[in-house]
Design an enzyme around this catalytic site. Structure first.
Site, short mmCIF file in Angstrom:
data_model
loop_
_atom_site.label_atom_id
_atom_site.label_comp_id
_atom_site.label_asym_id
_atom_site.label_seq_id
_atom_site.Cartn_x
_atom_site.Cartn_y
_atom_site.Cartn_z
N ARG A 15 29.43 -2.13 31.47
CA ARG A 15 29.61 -1.85 30.66
C ARG A 15 31.00 -1.05 30.60
O ARG A 15 31.31 -0.20 30.80
CB ARG A 15 28.61 -1.03 29.88
CG ARG A 15 27.33 -2.53 29.69
CD ARG A 15 26.18 -2.03 28.92
NE ARG A 15 26.37 -0.28 28.04
CZ ARG A 15 25.48 -0.30 27.68
NH1 ARG A 15 23.70 -0.47 28.12
NH2 ARG A 15 25.11 1.03 26.53
N ARG A 38 26.44 2.62 37.42
CA ARG A 38 25.52 1.06 36.82
C ARG A 38 26.30 0.01 36.07
O ARG A 38 27.78 0.01 35.86
CB ARG A 38 25.41 1.91 35.32
CG ARG A 38 23.92 0.17 34.70
CD ARG A 38 23.13 1.17 33.95
NE ARG A 38 24.13 1.42 32.61
CZ ARG A 38 23.70 1.91 31.25
NH1 ARG A 38 21.67 2.29 31.40
NH2 ARG A 38 23.48 2.85 30.27
N LYS A 75 15.64 3.34 30.46
CA LYS A 75 14.79 2.38 29.55
C LYS A 75 14.65 0.95 30.46
O LYS A 75 13.99 0.27 30.07
CB LYS A 75 15.81 2.78 27.97
CG LYS A 75 15.44 4.23 27.20
CD LYS A 75 15.85 4.40 26.17
CE LYS A 75 16.84 3.63 25.77
NZ LYS A 75 17.92 5.18 26.43
N ARG A 121 27.82 9.78 24.11
CA ARG A 121 27.02 9.03 24.02
C ARG A 121 25.35 10.34 23.96
O ARG A 121 24.97 10.31 23.46
CB ARG A 121 27.17 8.28 24.72
CG ARG A 121 27.87 6.83 24.59
CD ARG A 121 28.21 5.83 25.51
NE ARG A 121 26.53 5.12 25.74
CZ ARG A 121 26.49 4.71 26.73
NH1 ARG A 121 27.27 4.18 28.14
NH2 ARG A 121 24.36 4.17 27.24
N ARG A 179 17.29 5.28 16.64
CA ARG A 179 17.70 6.09 17.05
C ARG A 179 18.14 7.50 16.17
O ARG A 179 18.74 8.38 16.38
CB ARG A 179 19.29 5.50 17.87
CG ARG A 179 18.69 5.32 19.39
CD ARG A 179 20.97 4.52 19.85
NE ARG A 179 20.91 4.39 20.92
CZ ARG A 179 21.25 3.85 21.45
NH1 ARG A 179 20.29 2.29 21.52
NH2 ARG A 179 21.31 3.74 22.80
P1 AMP Z 1 22.31 1.51 24.77
O1 AMP Z 1 22.66 -0.23 25.16
O2 AMP Z 1 20.98 1.13 24.32
O3 AMP Z 1 22.84 2.29 25.37
O4 AMP Z 1 23.28 1.33 23.46
C1 AMP Z 1 24.87 0.48 23.60
C2 AMP Z 1 25.34 1.13 22.24
O5 AMP Z 1 25.19 0.08 21.23
C3 AMP Z 1 24.63 2.85 21.87
O6 AMP Z 1 26.12 3.72 21.78
C4 AMP Z 1 25.43 2.35 19.70
O7 AMP Z 1 26.50 2.58 19.63
C5 AMP Z 1 24.67 1.10 20.10
N1 AMP Z 1 23.15 1.07 20.08
C6 AMP Z 1 22.39 0.50 19.94
N2 AMP Z 1 20.88 1.03 19.31
C7 AMP Z 1 21.24 1.19 18.70
C8 AMP Z 1 20.64 2.27 17.22
N3 AMP Z 1 19.29 2.31 17.14
N4 AMP Z 1 21.74 2.35 16.17
C9 AMP Z 1 22.58 2.64 16.22
N5 AMP Z 1 23.46 1.70 17.55
C10 AMP Z 1 23.07 1.16 18.77
#
Ligand code: AMP
Length: 207
Positions: A153, A122, A13, A164, A88
């Site tokens: 990360r 990553r 993404k 996740r 999400r």
């Molecule tokens: P990402 O960078 O999109 O992989 O997001 C990293 C983490 O942030 C996720 O595993 C969630 O813990 C939190 N997170 C990001 N976006 C959301 C969302 N829309 N709703 C809830 N938690 C989120």
């Protein structure tokens, strides 16, 4: 134009988001990036979010929706938004429908067995936002794009990634049907090279 990028963790993404937002002049809003920025700055939001993120769980819906609502009310979102990592959950999607019209939802499909490998290798750059894979850059700590420091990360380890992906299957995947029923879903094969995926996305958006 408002676009949603849907896909499991590691489906690409972020990589595609950069390309889409510059082609269509829409603001790239990544909820994960906003949470990480808050964690880095030690804000109350960051302190709350950190516990969930480190466990591989979703942050609370109400908190996330309020954060997005505030962010997209700013001037730089006036031309349109590319939502990356939001919504999400069905609740988040229903709330989003109340304050933004979604024109297109890009769903990146990648076989689940490939996701873990993609994420564990990553490396990310805080300075330019780029992401790279150790298969291509080796163990260097320097960003190939901007020369700043790369980091891994904290939630990009195998155990958290498995959680996740499970959370994605249970809470986020239902959004595929949600948007399909609304007639805005575009399915993309995300197991291709980056340029081919981008070409398919452009065709999908302009269909
Ligand atoms: P990402 O960078 O999109 O992989 O997001 C990293 C983490 O942030 C996720 O595993 C969630 O813990 C939190 N997170 C990001 N976006 C959301 C969302 N829309 N709703 C809830 N938690 C989120």
């Amino acid at each position: 134009m408002n676009i949603v990028l849907l896909g499991a963790p590691g489906s690409g993404k972020g990589t595609q988001a950069t390309r889409i937002s510059s082609r269509y002049d829409v603001k790239h809003i990544s909820t994960g990036d906003i949470f990480r920025e808050n964690i880095k700055n030690g804000t109350p939001l960051g302190v709350t979010a950190k516990g969930y993120i480190d466990q591989g769980h979703l942050c609370p819906d109400e908190l996330t929706v309020a954060m997005v609502k505030e962010r997209i009310s700013r001037d730089d979102c006036a031309k349109g938004v590319l939502f990356d990592g939001f919504p999400r959950t069905i609740f988040q999607a229903q709330e989003l429908d109340k304050f933004a019209k979604i024109d297109c939802v890009i769903n990146l499909n990648v076989p689940s067995e490939k996701l873990i490998r993609r994420i564990v290798g990553r490396r990310s750059c805080l300075a330019c936002g780029g992401t790279f894979h150790t298969d291509f850059i080796g163990e260097t700590k320097t960003c190939p794009t901007c020369g700043q420091e790369l980091y891994q990360r904290k939630d990009d380890n195998e155990e958290t990634v498995k959680e996740r992906i499970a959370v994605y299957e249970e809470q986020t995947k239902p959004l595929v049907n949600y948007y399909e029923e609304k007639g805005v879903l575009v399915n993309i094969d995300g197991d291709n090279d980056i340029e081919k995926i981008f070409t398919d996305i452009v065709k999908g958006i302009e269909r």
